[in-house]
Structures are given as C-alpha cells and as structure tokens.
Design a protein around this motif. Sequence first.
Motif, PDB file in Angstrom:
ATOM      1  N   THR A  20       0.848  -5.199   4.295  1.00 48.89           N
ATOM      2  CA  THR A  20      -0.263  -5.088   4.410  1.00 48.89           C
ATOM      3  C   THR A  20      -0.336  -6.388   4.597  1.00 48.89           C
ATOM      4  N   HIS A  79       6.422   2.536   0.853  1.00 49.57           N
ATOM      5  CA  HIS A  79       5.241   1.469   0.428  1.00 49.57           C
ATOM      6  C   HIS A  79       5.270   0.866   1.658  1.00 49.57           C
ATOM      7  N   GLU A 105       0.903  -0.883   0.501  1.00 48.58           N
ATOM      8  CA  GLU A 105       0.104   0.125   0.294  1.00 48.58           C
ATOM      9  C   GLU A 105       1.326   1.675   0.440  1.00 48.58           C
TER      10      GLU A 105
END
Length: 84
Positions: free
Chosen positions: A83, A80, A30
């Motif tokens: 997750t 980045h 993410e």
Amino acid sequence: MTKSFLADTCITPTPLISSDDSTETTPARESVKVVIFGTKTGVNNTILTLYKLGFAQVNEWSPLLPSSNPGEVMSILTRHIVTT
C-alpha cells in the motif's frame, strides 16, 4: 601468446545492495482476502478456473471450510499487497 588472468582476481566487486539503511524504506503491506462460497464442486471448479487464468496457485487457497448455510462451503485466499 598466452594472456594472464590473475590480475583481474584482485578487483573488489561493487555491492549490488546498498548497506545504508537510512535511505531504504519498507513499504506498508496489507492483507486482502478473496472468499469463494458455494457447493464443493462449484468452489473447486472456480479455484481451478482462477488457477488456469493465472490468478492464484491451487495450494494458496484454504481447505474447504463449512459456511453458515447448509450444504455450502467456502475457501479463502489471502494476498499481501503493498500500500502507498
């Protein structure tokens, strides 16, 4: 007495990375953005402070960009993260 090391050259090394793709998973990633708003001096000083604290390299931040407020700029850092 001399010792021959040629016998060891025929040993096949064990691979460090598995080639079986069925057991490997790709973690979800993410994008997370950190934005600093302020005067040119304030934004640059904050970026340098965060660098000294080990948060991010100076060159990871965007160039100073104008904001919607007169006399104010912003800089964006995109990270980045994985997750679950």
